[in-house]
Design a protein around this motif. Structure first.
Motif, PDB file in Angstrom:
ATOM      1  N   ALA A   2     -20.073  10.000 -43.679  1.00 37.76           N
ATOM      2  CA  ALA A   2     -18.874  10.579 -43.074  1.00 37.76           C
ATOM      3  C   ALA A   2     -18.858  12.088 -43.278  1.00 37.76           C
ATOM      4  O   ALA A   2     -18.474  12.845 -42.380  1.00 37.76           O
ATOM      5  CB  ALA A   2     -17.621   9.946 -43.673  1.00 37.76           C
ATOM      6  N   TYR A   3     -19.275  12.548 -44.465  1.00 33.95           N
ATOM      7  CA  TYR A   3     -19.321  13.989 -44.740  1.00 33.95           C
ATOM      8  C   TYR A   3     -20.336  14.683 -43.830  1.00 33.95           C
ATOM      9  O   TYR A   3     -20.047  15.717 -43.232  1.00 33.95           O
ATOM     10  CB  TYR A   3     -19.663  14.247 -46.204  1.00 33.95           C
ATOM     11  N   PHE A  45     -13.562  11.238 -46.790  1.00 32.80           N
ATOM     12  CA  PHE A  45     -14.935  11.009 -47.227  1.00 32.80           C
ATOM     13  C   PHE A  45     -15.043   9.874 -48.242  1.00 32.80           C
ATOM     14  O   PHE A  45     -16.109   9.595 -48.751  1.00 32.80           O
ATOM     15  CB  PHE A  45     -15.535  12.293 -47.795  1.00 32.80           C
ATOM     16  N   ASN A  86     -18.430   8.433 -49.176  1.00 35.22           N
ATOM     17  CA  ASN A  86     -19.204   8.070 -47.994  1.00 35.22           C
ATOM     18  C   ASN A  86     -19.913   9.324 -47.487  1.00 35.22           C
ATOM     19  O   ASN A  86     -19.336  10.126 -46.761  1.00 35.22           O
ATOM     20  CB  ASN A  86     -18.285   7.494 -46.919  1.00 35.22           C
TER      21      ASN A  86
END
Length: 74
Positions: free
Chosen positions: A45-46, A35, A42
């Motif tokens: 991304a999570y 992440f 980010n």
């Protein structure tokens, strides 16, 4: 919580193992946080991870229920 003498002995023996130390060093050197990108969190991304994980476990979201309490103190 106490561990048994046998378990304590096994842990001591494991801590003396050179192979175990090398394995743990390999794990430490190869771990990363997916992440983080370029040193910053980010969030996309999570969110992507959580969305795909929920699909994988076939999670059905619970219906929204508004809270009706008027005074909410922690």
């Amino acid at each position: 919580m106490k561990i048994s003498k046998k378990a304590a002995k096994e842990l001591i023996e494991l801590s003396r193992s050179e192979r175990f130390r090398k394995d743990m060093e390999t794990v430490r050197l190869n771990r990363h946080n997916p992440f983080f990108k370029k040193g910053k969190i980010n969030i996309d991304a999570y969110i992507e991870f959580v969305t795909q994980f929920n699909e994988f476990i076939n999670h059905e979201p619970k219906p929204f229920k508004p809270m009706i309490d008027r005074v909410m103190k922690l």
